[in-house]
Design a protein around this motif. Structure first.
Motif, PDB file in Angstrom:
ATOM      1  N   THR A 216       0.840  -1.203   0.000  1.00 25.79           N
ATOM      2  CA  THR A 216       0.000   0.000   0.000  1.00 25.79           C
ATOM      3  C   THR A 216       0.867   1.242   0.000  1.00 25.79           C
ATOM      4  O   THR A 216       0.592   2.223  -0.708  1.00 25.79           O
ATOM      5  N   GLY A 217       1.933   1.220   0.796  1.00 26.33           N
ATOM      6  CA  GLY A 217       2.852   2.343   0.844  1.00 26.33           C
ATOM      7  C   GLY A 217       3.641   2.536  -0.430  1.00 26.33           C
ATOM      8  O   GLY A 217       4.235   3.602  -0.641  1.00 26.33           O
TER       9      GLY A 217
ATOM     10  N   GLY B   2       2.138   6.992  -2.566  1.00 27.51           N
ATOM     11  CA  GLY B   2       3.133   6.039  -2.122  1.00 27.51           C
ATOM     12  C   GLY B   2       4.468   6.244  -2.808  1.00 27.51           C
ATOM     13  O   GLY B   2       4.697   7.244  -3.494  1.00 27.51           O
TER      14      GLY B   2
ATOM     15  N   GLN C 161       6.086   7.159   2.871  1.00 25.22           N
ATOM     16  CA  GLN C 161       4.892   6.389   3.206  1.00 25.22           C
ATOM     17  C   GLN C 161       5.219   4.937   3.527  1.00 25.22           C
ATOM     18  O   GLN C 161       4.577   4.317   4.366  1.00 25.22           O
ATOM     19  N   VAL C 162       6.233   4.395   2.867  1.00 25.35           N
ATOM     20  CA  VAL C 162       6.641   3.016   3.158  1.00 25.35           C
ATOM     21  C   VAL C 162       7.156   2.908   4.590  1.00 25.35           C
ATOM     22  O   VAL C 162       6.858   1.941   5.308  1.00 25.35           O
TER      23      VAL C 162
ATOM     24  N   GLN D 151       4.232   2.974   6.914  1.00 23.74           N
ATOM     25  CA  GLN D 151       3.526   1.688   6.903  1.00 23.74           C
ATOM     26  C   GLN D 151       4.252   0.664   7.763  1.00 23.74           C
ATOM     27  O   GLN D 151       3.635  -0.074   8.543  1.00 23.74           O
TER      28      GLN D 151
END
Length: 422
Positions: free
Chosen positions: A333-334, A348, A356-357, A360
């Motif tokens: 998702t990230g 992402g 964002q990763v 997450q």
């Protein structure tokens, strides 16, 4: 939203049949009941205190007590996107009755602890299990739901860390998967593990359960948009695409590596894909959903094989599918999230936001710690008070007759083991 709520509720009996097909026939009723009883237990506790702890205004880690017994939770229309009064909860769209949101979230709270039952099947006494899921839903699930989905929650999009979890990658699948692994290790293996394990007693049940889960998952993911519109459509398409891609990948892996594509493999692959796409469903494109489904299936396929090598008796592969699948899905998702799909989300890695990763992964670690430590504490308390396992004779004779006083098939398939001939 009410139809979506009903779809999510259907997932729990769907899970019951999915799990029930895997176990020996003398344990079918007990396995079904481990899912069905959640509709009774959480169906009551969510009204009394669960919803308040999960979504009422509180601190970043848990909700307050002002909504106990649904006090102040009525039928008024509430704009959840803006956190309008009186429901300070997060979503991505919609003005809906407060109790509609409450009952929708109840269905998530019902199925999540039921997922854990797959790891401890065929050996945990039913009284201890019932107490476990009551405590777990209160002290593990509700705080995690608050941290991810409630306004101001520690991990969430609005006022928190900024983790993306559209429909439960961390809250539902990672929490239940990690808890399942801890419970399997804590209880120890079945008496017949690993030398006298039986194949699934009813593969059609497994396919039926997977089909019901796939069907209900549209309420799970698309319903999380909280409105019938563009975002719900995106989540619906991503859900179906991710599940289809994962089922196809699992069948290809079986054909190439083992010579034959199996029905159990198709069902397991589809569920793995549904798990993987859950956190991403409202944030990614259909092409990204294909990749998420395929990658999740690939990782889960090898996770199942690895589990057998380390001899952890997670009976029905709950951690390799839900724990690992939820983890992979949350990370992906990230990577694949885009604000083109959901302007209320975040971009992402592939869309210029590598941070964002990291976010997450941070949320994943928090979920692992809360679920793992919380589960161990609850099991330890129950072990020294009521005891966790049935006696060896009862386990070998069958859970159905000893725990419930009835049998699924009345011995017609000859699957009973006499204690004297064990």
């Amino acid at each position: 939203m009410l139809i979506s709520s009903a779809l999510v509720l259907l997932m729990t009996p769907g899970l019951a049949f999915f799990y029930g097909g895997f176990v020996r026939s003398r344990n079918i009723l007990n396995t079904l009941m481990m899912s069905f009883v959640l509709m009774a237990i959480v169906g009551v506790t969510w009204i009394l205190w669960g919803y308040s702890l999960a979504f009422a205004p509180g601190n970043p880690f848990i909700g307050g007590l002002e909504w106990l017994g649904l006090n102040h939770v009525g039928y008024e229309l509430t704009d959840y996107l803006k956190g309008g009064k009186p429901a300070e909860v997060v979503s991505y769209a919609a003005t809906i009755p407060h109790q509609a949101f409450m009952i929708y979230q109840a269905m998530f709270a019902i199925i999540t602890p039921a997922l854990i039952s797959g790891a401890i099947a065929e050996r945990m006494n039913f009284t201890a299990y019932s107490l476990f899921v009551l405590l777990w839903s209160t002290f593990v699930y509700s705080p995690l739901a608050h941290m991810v989905w409630a306004k101001g929650g520690f991990l969430g999009l609005y006022g928190g860390l900024g983790a993306l979890d559209f429909a439960g990658g961390t809250v539902v699948h990672i929490s239940s998967g990690v808890s399942a692994l801890v419970a399997a290790i804590f209880l120890g293996p079945r008496k017949t593990y690993p030398d006298r394990l039986s194949p699934p007693h009813n593969v059609p049940f497994i396919l039926l359960g997977a089909g019901l889960l796939w069907f209900g998952w549209f309420g799970f993911n698309a319903g999380s948009a909280l409105a019938s519109g563009q975002l719900a459509t995106a989540a619906f398409v991503a859900t179906n695409t991710g599940a289809a891609s994962a089922a196809l990948m699992w069948l290809i892996l079986e054909k190439v590596l083992r010579g034959k594509p199996t029905a159990v493999g198709a069902a397991t692959g589809a569920v793995a894909g549904l798990v993987g796409i859950t956190p991403a469903a409202g944030f990614v494109t259909p092409l990204a959903a294909i990749l998420i489904g395929a990658i999740t299936a690939l990782v889960c396929f090898y996770a199942v094989s690895f589990k057998h090598k380390v001899h952890v008796d997670d009976a029905l592969d709950t951690f390799p599918v839900h724990g690992v699948g939820g983890t992979v899905g949350a990370i992906l998702t990230g990577i694949f999230a885009t604000k083109v799909v959901n302007s209320a989300g975040a971009n992402g890695l592939l869309f210029g936001n590598p941070k964002q990763v990291v976010i997450q992964i941070g949320a994943i670690l928090v979920a692992y710690i809360i679920a793992g430590v919380g589960t161990w504490i609850i099991l330890k308390i129950l072990d020294v008070t009521v005891g966790l396992r049935v006696k060896e004779e009862a386990e070998l004779q069958g859970m159905d007759i000893n725990e419930h006083g009835e049998e699924g098939y009345n011995e017609e398939f000859g699957d009973r083991i006499s204690v004297g001939n064990k």
